[in-house]
Every structure is written in C-alpha cells, then in structure tokens.
Design a protein around this motif. Structure first.
Motif, PDB file in Angstrom:
ATOM      1  N   LYS A  15      28.742  48.474  18.239  1.00 48.64           N
ATOM      2  CA  LYS A  15      29.971  47.836  17.391  1.00 48.64           C
ATOM      3  C   LYS A  15      30.901  49.274  17.254  1.00 48.64           C
ATOM      4  O   LYS A  15      30.041  50.143  16.710  1.00 48.64           O
ATOM      5  N   GLY A  16      32.101  49.164  17.250  1.00 49.84           N
ATOM      6  CA  GLY A  16      32.939  50.301  17.322  1.00 49.84           C
ATOM      7  C   GLY A  16      33.066  51.236  18.068  1.00 49.84           C
ATOM      8  O   GLY A  16      33.912  52.287  18.156  1.00 49.84           O
ATOM      9  N   ASN A  17      32.026  51.134  19.262  1.00 50.60           N
ATOM     10  CA  ASN A  17      32.278  52.359  20.274  1.00 50.60           C
ATOM     11  C   ASN A  17      32.923  51.555  21.643  1.00 50.60           C
ATOM     12  O   ASN A  17      32.915  50.373  21.775  1.00 50.60           O
ATOM     13  N   GLN A  18      33.458  52.586  22.519  1.00 49.64           N
ATOM     14  CA  GLN A  18      34.159  51.944  23.571  1.00 49.64           C
ATOM     15  C   GLN A  18      32.965  52.102  24.651  1.00 49.64           C
ATOM     16  O   GLN A  18      32.132  52.536  24.831  1.00 49.64           O
TER      17      GLN A  18
END
Length: 705
Positions: A15-18
């Motif tokens: 979550k929150g990462n590309q």
C-alpha cells in the motif's frame, strides 16, 4: 474462491507503493539469530530489494510439534520487512515434512522402483499420493492462511517448492492405487488400457484395473512397457499437480485476494513435469533457473526463458530463483565470471520476466547449501558479489521507472516447438539410439537461428505455434491425429514449416504411424524414410555422414527412399557405397497446398543447422528482415502498446514503446548500432554521438526506443 483456470493475477505492491520490477530472493531468517535480521533489512534496502520469499523450508519451526504452532518469530520478521517496504512472498512451508511427522507416519515416505524407502535426511521425502501427508499439509495450509489472511505485507503465496525435484516418481502402494484410478479415468475400460499399452506383446494383457502396477523394478537389462512408462510419467506430473491444486485451493479459500504460484524448473535439460499443463493452474508463472557453465551459457538461458515466456503465453512471469554465482550441486561448481550476474538477470528480464529473484539472500553457514552463492555472500557486504547485487537493483529500478512494466516480449517471426510428452517417450531405453532424444534438438535450433540473427520464440505443442510465419518441429516424436492435422492445416494454408528427423513417429500412445517415417505427416513433408540410420563410435560402425552442402551428420539419419514430385532436394549424403546412403536425400523442401515444408533428415547440430539455414530459408521463401540481429549479438525486444506484441508494422502495427536488449554471445568485443536511449550499460561502452555500443564478453546494453 473458485480458482479460474487461465486466469492471471500478479502480486501487487505494498500500500502506497508504485508497481515495480520485483527484486529479491529466498530469505531464511530461521537459519540465523534474530540479531542478524535488522542488518539483513538494512542491506536489502541498500540493494533495493523489494520482495523476499519466506518460510519455504520452515515447517519444523512453524509447527515444532503436531498441532502446536509458533508464528511469533515469523510475525516479527514479516513485520520488519513490511515496515521497511519489502513485500513478502509467503511459502506454504509444506515442501519438506518435519521429523515428528515422518516418525509418526513413515507411510508418507516415497519408495523407489525397488521398493526401498526414501528416509528423512534431505528434503521432499514425501509421496504426492499419500492421503496422510495431504491431510497434514492441508492442515498447515489452513493454519498459515488463517493467520496471515489479513497481513498487508504478504503479497503472494509461494506454494510448496519445486514439486517433483526429488519426489517426481513414487512406486508405493499409494501410488499404485492412484495410478489405477488415473488409468480408469483416462481409458474407461481395461481393454482400452491393453490397447493403449500394446499388452499383447510379451503376454502383458490385464483383465482388471487392480492388475495395473507402477513401472517397478523388472530386472537389470529388461525393458519396461513403453506405453505404461509414458502414462506413468503423465500420471506422476498429474499427481504432483493434484497435490499443488489441493494446497492452492485451501489457501485461496481463506485468502482469495492473494495470488498464488509455485516455482517451475524449466531449462534445456530435465523435464520434471508438464509445465505447460500446470501453467493454467497458477495465478502467475514462476521459474527457477540455474546457468549452464561453458560456451552455451547465455544461449541456454535465453532458450529456457523463452520457453517460460511461451508457457506463460507472453504474460509477465516471475524468476523465482537463479544464482549470483556458483551453485553447490554440480561435480564442479563454477563461479560466474565478471558481468554475468547482471547480464544473466537481464536475459530473463528481456525474455518477459517482471521479477528477478535469487536463491538466496544470505549465504548459509551450515547445511548442504552452504557453498551455494547468495546475494549476500560469506564475504559480506564488502564483496564484488554484493556490489553487483546493488548495481542490479539500481538497473532494475531504472528500467521500472522508464516503463518496462507493462511491456512484453515481442513476438518473433519464428517459433521452435518443444513437447514434454515427446521428451518422455524418447527417454525409453529401447530406442534406435540412446544419444538422441527430443530435448537434444530444440536448443540446437534456437542457437542456430540466433547464429542467423533470429531470436526465436520457444513454444509448446499446445500453444499457437501455427500463427507464426515459420515454425520448427524439432524431433517432436509424438504427434496425435489432431496435431498432425494442425500441421496439415498450417502448411496448406500458407505456413512455412521445418520438420526434423524423429518427428511424427508415434501417436499419443507411442504406437508407430505405419507406412514409413514420418508417418503422421509424411504427405506434408513429401518424403518417406524406411529406416533409421544410427551412428556411433563403435569400431567399424558408421560414425558420421557428410552432406553435399558441406555439413556433417552425427548420431542419426533417415534412410529416405522416396520423395514426392512436389519435393525438391537441397542436399544429399556423400558416403561409401557399402553404407547404402550415398546420394540419399538429407534436406528437402516440399510444396503442400499453399505452403512449404522443409525436412531435415539427420542430426546436424547447431553449426550444421546454421550453415544449412540460408538454403532452407531461400527454398521456403523466408527472408531475413533488417531488424534481425547478427551471429554474435542476441537482440531481444520487449514492446508495449500492441495487443499481439508483434515487433513490426507488418505484424500488427508499431508498438508505442520498445526496450531493446543487446547481449554479446561471443568471447570478443562486439559493436552494435543502438536503436534508442541507453538505460543499462554493463561491461560495455556507448558512443552516444554515433549511436553505437561496444559490448564486452558477458556484457549487455539496454535501450529504450
């Protein structure tokens, strides 16, 4: 969750990462004191590791006694990794049972063909058909899934490990009963089994399914029934697959949002399971591959990875294991040369992998794999291996940032066909020559085509090989009626086909197609062979055959006695009259319908094939195009923006983005004309002004075009 065959799900970022190219390896924190874990995380971040596989051989630590689970240590390490931004590919931990289980239930241990027990002491000492072992394994799967179903750091399930690496064949009574059931489902009646196995030979006819035995030991020098042995190889692949499916379904039922895979073992040698059949059972294909030392190193790696790409049907696949340097299981464990760690990773990436992982993160200090290389070697952080690991992490991040994700291996103009069942059938000990099997030919064709500048697609017989401009059937020994018809339809419709010796000899039961070889498709190739002509080193025996085109045949040739009026002879044998082979056709091309079929009636090897291809191409009307590479450079293209991932306007339109990989296949420095902006330059130099690159041995250049 009901698993959808042929579905595709890729592990998603934390979550929150590309999304990024996954990079990491097997991590075995249970082999080390907890004081080491923080150092591991620090160095993983330094190397830009973003995923590790955890718990693969941890059953004994997770369940130290029956029904007593200890997840605390695993929770702590997963939490450390996840908080650092490192995702976890969590194993089901069922690859090898703990000692308490095999002590209580020795009946789960597999038996060899003589009935001897495979005792604990290594790994995979369980039988796939054991209902007792399945009960314990699925119980562990349930416990693992329940405990980690909501863990945000677990992005995928790593189900067991390398199924069949050590327990491919089991000859126990459990296996016997399962094989009897398998035969009943496949054939329906015992009469159909008798027909399939040709049991009229040597009085092997059966009157009841209970008389079916595994191919157990029958005495030194004797010959197992070929039909039975072929079916047992099919059964063994299916038995392992059924066990995987049981584990997969148990995990999926509780954790429907987490994709699952298991690591295949696709390479140019050894065919453990029918991975093309297995591929539809996983959410994403993953593979373990270890380099072949010597001059074939880069070609064999490209060949194997291309076959994985074919099995994955050009969807992104996951390199689950490779090595930073030496392995531990060969008689001589050669290290990798400077540049090969990065170059090898780029080969897999070029061929469609969107994940590059190693066995393992930290090199073991004890156990059977202590001399197997790792990302963090015995020498520690200040070592060339770790510096290469860090450089590779930078390269992968740069390629990910440049948009490599979402591209796929471009479709080649040429397909080379590999067939698992043909390999199994040709492994039998009663064949024209033990020096010839199916697997001996496809790699030679892949390499010979590369010598002509063509990077072929390795595909399976089930795949869409008949959509390519040119297809090669190299020693595809088994052709059933349906596949023989596919061959006819492909060529009659305008396709260009090259067929070699030992193709279309038997049907799916290993029953010979009668009337002369290659019986299944004799009309397509326009030749008829009456006998095989094996060659060898025995004193006075025929050792080789010279061809009129300057090449040399070894091991086997066809005695072609008839060619159709529609066929043209490209080369013949030059041999003494006593051989009966002088002037016999060796290479031919036949017109069939709107298409053309070439026939190569002998084993020429890589160099002989490469030397013969120009004449074959000309006769087939197959022209090299300007994008094909050269003999000393392997050029591989990944493309985005074209549905069928073809790499030319004539094959579906121009791609919106291209990544072009250039690999040096030689031991000399080679020069290439670059077709885009250089992104990765390893053991190479770039002249940006003139758009040229010089690549050293073991070097690679990657550009974005």
């Amino acid at each position: 969750m009901v698993f959808e065959k042929n579905g595709y799900r890729w592990p998603q970022p934390l979550k929150g990462n590309q999304p990024q190219i996954w990079y990491g390896g097997d991590y075995n924190p249970d082999q080390w004191p907890e004081s080491v874990w923080d150092e591991d995380v620090r160095l993983m971040l330094k190397a830009k590791v973003n995923l590790v596989s955890v718990g693969i051989f941890s059953w004994a630590k997770i369940e130290p006694r029956e029904g007593e689970y200890d997840f605390c240590w695993l929770d702590r390490v997963i939490d450390k990794l996840g908080r650092a931004g490192i995702a976890v590919d969590l194993a089901s931990a069922t690859a090898s049972p703990p000692m308490w289980l095999t002590q209580a239930h020795p009946e789960v241990l597999w038996r060899d063909e003589k009935g001897d027990v495979c005792w604990p002491g290594a790994r995979q000492h369980w039988r796939p058909t054991s209902p007792v072992f399945r009960e314990y394994a699925l119980k562990l799967c349930r416990a693992m899934a329940q405990h980690y179903k909501d863990n945000p750091y677990v992005v995928a399930w790593h189900v067991s490990n390398e199924y069949g690496c050590h327990n491919r064949f089991d000859y126990s009574d459990d296996a016997m009963r399962a094989f009897q059931d398998w035969c009943q489902k496949r054939y329906g009646t015992i009469e159909a089994v008798n027909e399939a196995w040709g049991t009229a030979f040597w009085a092997q006819a059966m009157t009841d399914f209970s008389q079916i035995l595994p191919p157990r030991y029958i005495g030194d020098g004797n010959f197992m029934n070929p039909g039975k042995l072929l079916d047992y190889q099919r059964f063994s692949s299916d038995a392992l697959k059924d066990f995987f499916v049981a584990e997969r379904d148990e995990l999926s039922r509780i954790t429907p949002s987490k994709p699952l895979t298991t690591n295949f073992m696709v390479s140019s040698v050894g065919v453990t399971a029918d991975y093309d059949d297995w591929a539809s059972e996983v959410d994403f294909v993953s593979n373990d591959h270890y380099f072949m030392p010597g001059e074939a190193h880069v070609d064999e790696m490209a060949y194997s990875s291309s076959l994985v790409d074919g099995i994955a049907r050009k969807r992104p696949w996951f390199l689950m294991e490779n090595s930073t340097s030496a392995v531990n299981w060969r008689s001589i464990n050669y290290r990798k040369e400077p540049g090969q760690t990065i170059r090898d990773a780029m080969v897999h990436l070029a061929m469609g992998a969107d994940a590059i992982c190693f066995f393992q993160w930290r090199q073991s200090r004890a156990g059977a794999e202590k001399f197997h290389s790792a990302m963090l070697p015995h020498a520690g952080e200040h070592s060339q291996v770790f510096r290469d690991v860090c450089e590779l992490g930078d390269d992968l991040q740069q390629l990910g940032d440049a948009g490599l994700l979402g591209t796929r291996l471009a479709k080649s103009r040429v397909a080379v066909v590999f067939d698992y069942e043909s390999e199994w059938a040709t492994e039998h000990t009663a064949t024209p020559t033990q020096n010839v099997r199916h697997f001996t030919e496809p790699l030679d064709w892949f390499r010979a085509l590369a010598d002509c500048g063509i990077t072929a697609d390795m595909v399976t017989l089930r795949s869409d090989w008949d959509t390519y401009e040119l297809a090669v059937l190299p020693s595809v020994y088994l052709l059933d009626r349906a596949n023989a018809q596919r061959v006819r339809d492909y060529v009659a419709g305008g396709g260009k086909l090259i067929v070699t010796y030992y193709t279309g000899i038997s049907d799916e039961r290993d029953h010979i197609w009668l009337g002369g070889y290659p019986g299944a498709i004799r009309d397509v190739v326009g030749v008829r062979s009456e006998e095989f002509v094996p060659m060898g080193d025995d004193a006075g025996a025929l050792h080789h055959l010279d061809l009129s085109n300057g090449t040399v045949a070894h091991d086997i040739a066809d005695h072609i006695t008839q060619i159709d009026d529609t066929a043209t002879v490209l080369a013949t044998y030059k041999a003494g009259e006593y051989t009966g082979m002088d002037g016999v056709p060796a290479l031919t091309v036949n017109r069939f319908g709107k298409g053309l079929a070439g026939y190569v009636g002998c084993r020429l090897g890589r160099l002989g094939i490469a030397a013969s291809l120009p004449a074959l191409f000309e006769a087939l009307g197959f022209e090299l195009d300007q994008t094909d590479g050269s003999d000393d450079v392997l050029r591989v293209v990944r493309v985005g923006g074209v549905d069928d991932v073809d790499d030319s306007a004539s094959h579906g339109g121009q791609p919106s983005v291209r990544f072009i990989f250039y690999f040096n296949r030689s031991r000399d420095i080679v020069t290439v004309e670059l077709e885009g902006e250089p992104l990765v330059v390893s053991h190479a130099t770039v002249d940006a002004e003139h758009a040229k690159g010089s690549i050293e041995p073991n070097g690679v250049i990657v550009v974005k075009g």
